[in-house]
Design an enzyme around this catalytic site. Sequence first.
Site, PDB file in Angstrom:
ATOM      1  N   HIS A 193      44.216  -3.705  83.146  1.00 18.49           N
ATOM      2  CA  HIS A 193      45.550  -4.618  83.491  1.00 18.49           C
ATOM      3  C   HIS A 193      46.835  -3.810  82.594  1.00 18.49           C
ATOM      4  O   HIS A 193      47.889  -3.707  83.298  1.00 18.49           O
ATOM      5  CB  HIS A 193      45.581  -6.049  82.811  1.00 18.49           C
ATOM      6  CG  HIS A 193      44.214  -6.840  83.560  1.00 18.49           C
ATOM      7  ND1 HIS A 193      43.450  -7.302  82.659  1.00 18.49           N
ATOM      8  CD2 HIS A 193      44.132  -7.206  84.790  1.00 18.49           C
ATOM      9  CE1 HIS A 193      42.463  -7.964  83.510  1.00 18.49           C
ATOM     10  NE2 HIS A 193      42.784  -7.942  84.826  1.00 18.49           N
ATOM     11  N   GLY A 239      44.455 -13.308  84.092  1.00 19.74           N
ATOM     12  CA  GLY A 239      44.295 -13.198  82.565  1.00 19.74           C
ATOM     13  C   GLY A 239      43.131 -12.654  81.953  1.00 19.74           C
ATOM     14  O   GLY A 239      42.703 -11.650  82.556  1.00 19.74           O
ATOM     15  N   ALA A 240      42.935 -12.878  80.781  1.00 20.86           N
ATOM     16  CA  ALA A 240      41.746 -12.164  79.833  1.00 20.86           C
ATOM     17  C   ALA A 240      41.915 -10.640  80.243  1.00 20.86           C
ATOM     18  O   ALA A 240      41.114 -10.043  80.685  1.00 20.86           O
ATOM     19  CB  ALA A 240      40.172 -12.433  80.700  1.00 20.86           C
ATOM     20  N   LEU A 241      43.222 -10.198  79.949  1.00 16.64           N
ATOM     21  CA  LEU A 241      43.688  -9.020  80.049  1.00 16.64           C
ATOM     22  C   LEU A 241      43.118  -7.794  79.261  1.00 16.64           C
ATOM     23  O   LEU A 241      42.446  -8.040  78.234  1.00 16.64           O
ATOM     24  CB  LEU A 241      45.121  -8.830  79.706  1.00 16.64           C
ATOM     25  CG  LEU A 241      46.000 -10.119  80.406  1.00 16.64           C
ATOM     26  CD1 LEU A 241      47.650  -9.606  79.919  1.00 16.64           C
ATOM     27  CD2 LEU A 241      45.974  -9.799  81.797  1.00 16.64           C
ATOM     28  N   LYS A 295      40.284  -1.008  91.450  1.00 11.70           N
ATOM     29  CA  LYS A 295      39.103  -1.557  91.175  1.00 11.70           C
ATOM     30  C   LYS A 295      38.776  -2.734  92.291  1.00 11.70           C
ATOM     31  O   LYS A 295      37.399  -2.612  92.602  1.00 11.70           O
ATOM     32  CB  LYS A 295      39.281  -2.395  89.678  1.00 11.70           C
ATOM     33  CG  LYS A 295      38.218  -3.549  89.456  1.00 11.70           C
ATOM     34  CD  LYS A 295      36.803  -2.716  88.977  1.00 11.70           C
ATOM     35  CE  LYS A 295      35.816  -3.663  88.760  1.00 11.70           C
ATOM     36  NZ  LYS A 295      35.941  -5.029  89.071  1.00 11.70           N
TER      37      LYS A 295
HETATM   38  P1  AMP Z   1      42.022  -9.837  87.783  1.00  9.72           P
HETATM   39  O1  AMP Z   1      42.728 -10.244  86.585  1.00  9.72           O
HETATM   40  O2  AMP Z   1      40.627  -9.299  87.393  1.00  9.72           O
HETATM   41  O3  AMP Z   1      42.304 -10.491  89.047  1.00  9.72           O
HETATM   42  O4  AMP Z   1      42.906  -8.371  87.998  1.00  9.72           O
HETATM   43  C1  AMP Z   1      44.295  -8.231  88.204  1.00  9.72           C
HETATM   44  C2  AMP Z   1      44.476  -6.949  88.560  1.00  9.72           C
HETATM   45  O5  AMP Z   1      44.294  -5.855  87.667  1.00  9.72           O
HETATM   46  C3  AMP Z   1      44.095  -6.647  89.883  1.00  9.72           C
HETATM   47  O6  AMP Z   1      44.939  -5.789  90.845  1.00  9.72           O
HETATM   48  C4  AMP Z   1      42.852  -5.629  89.676  1.00  9.72           C
HETATM   49  O7  AMP Z   1      42.583  -4.741  90.592  1.00  9.72           O
HETATM   50  C5  AMP Z   1      43.391  -5.040  88.384  1.00  9.72           C
HETATM   51  N1  AMP Z   1      42.102  -4.346  87.774  1.00  9.72           N
HETATM   52  C6  AMP Z   1      41.127  -5.060  87.416  1.00  9.72           C
HETATM   53  N2  AMP Z   1      40.290  -4.176  86.383  1.00  9.72           N
HETATM   54  C7  AMP Z   1      40.979  -3.131  86.488  1.00  9.72           C
HETATM   55  C8  AMP Z   1      40.597  -1.821  86.137  1.00  9.72           C
HETATM   56  N3  AMP Z   1      39.297  -1.627  85.419  1.00  9.72           N
HETATM   57  N4  AMP Z   1      41.272  -0.672  86.351  1.00  9.72           N
HETATM   58  C9  AMP Z   1      42.506  -0.743  87.021  1.00  9.72           C
HETATM   59  N5  AMP Z   1      42.928  -2.088  87.393  1.00  9.72           N
HETATM   60  C10 AMP Z   1      42.165  -3.233  87.410  1.00  9.72           C
END
Ligand code: AMP
Length: 285
Positions: free
Chosen positions: A43, A37-39, A156
């Site tokens: 994301h 979350g916190a998209l 990332k």
């Molecule tokens: P998170 O919610 O932060 O665990 O991230 C969920 C997904 O989004 C994971 O596969 C992350 O690698 C991806 N993600 C997070 N930040 C970025 C970004 N800046 N660019 C691309 N993908 C991202």
Amino acid sequence: MSKHRRPPVVRSLSALARVLARWRARRHTIALVPTMGALHAGHLALVRLAQRRADRVIVSIFVNPAQFAPHEDLEAYPRTFAADVAALANVGGDLIWAPSAETMYPHGFATRIVPEGPAAAGLEDAFRPHFFAGVATVVAKLLIQCVPDIAMFGEKDYQQLKVVTRLVRDLGLKTRIIGAPTVREKDGLALSSRNAYLSPSERALAPTLHRVLADCAKKIAAGEPIDAVLDAGRIAIKRAGFALDYLEARNAETLAPVDLRKEERIRLLVAARIGRTRLIDNLGA
Ligand code: AMP
């Protein structure tokens, strides 16, 4: 107003199974985008890439307690569910899978997947010893629950991407893992839900990490010795005011230390803390 209808939010395994059965009966291909979350735009870029490759896109939103250590930011982790639903309505996500912690880890839960290989490379694992077991367990559960044809993960979190790729191979899961490029701010800072923790002065320094990675990549491509390049990079990051956890050059697939006698694809990976915020980033060299 959003361009699309608000995607249904599903919170129980039985409701998820009903939607999946309907889609499968229609021969729809399914993509999963796991998130906490916190998209942000990173994301949403994963969602858009998923839409190009599958008929239906599930976005899971689950802040996974198992990947946080007791001293980490589980309680403080940003939760913006209403805004997340609105953002997904805008890009046209098909379903939000938002299980509770009790649904994911029912009473008596006693099984953990403990990955090795890229999960034991001495990078994130050295600083967050329980992190990848938490990630591997929840990702395996999400893949078993949703049985997607593909699942999208961001570069990332590069070590995580390699851990998940290995996990799927090792367990023989049918999902194809697809890595997606890092989405950045104009000044190079990789988008992250944790950027919300940065004070204005920390935010101003944060792009140093990407700048140093890019500088190191350029020097390595120009044939400068890797060790010296990394040492200079480490100094630059510390001088900017960061507490450096690591700046390393690794084999881009296995994350093993670079073997200077071999031609291999190299990935530079960094983790550093500024104030109370820990940032990670990486770049191909
Ligand atoms: P998170 O919610 O932060 O665990 O991230 C969920 C997904 O989004 C994971 O596969 C992350 O690698 C991806 N993600 C997070 N930040 C970025 C970004 N800046 N660019 C691309 N993908 C991202």
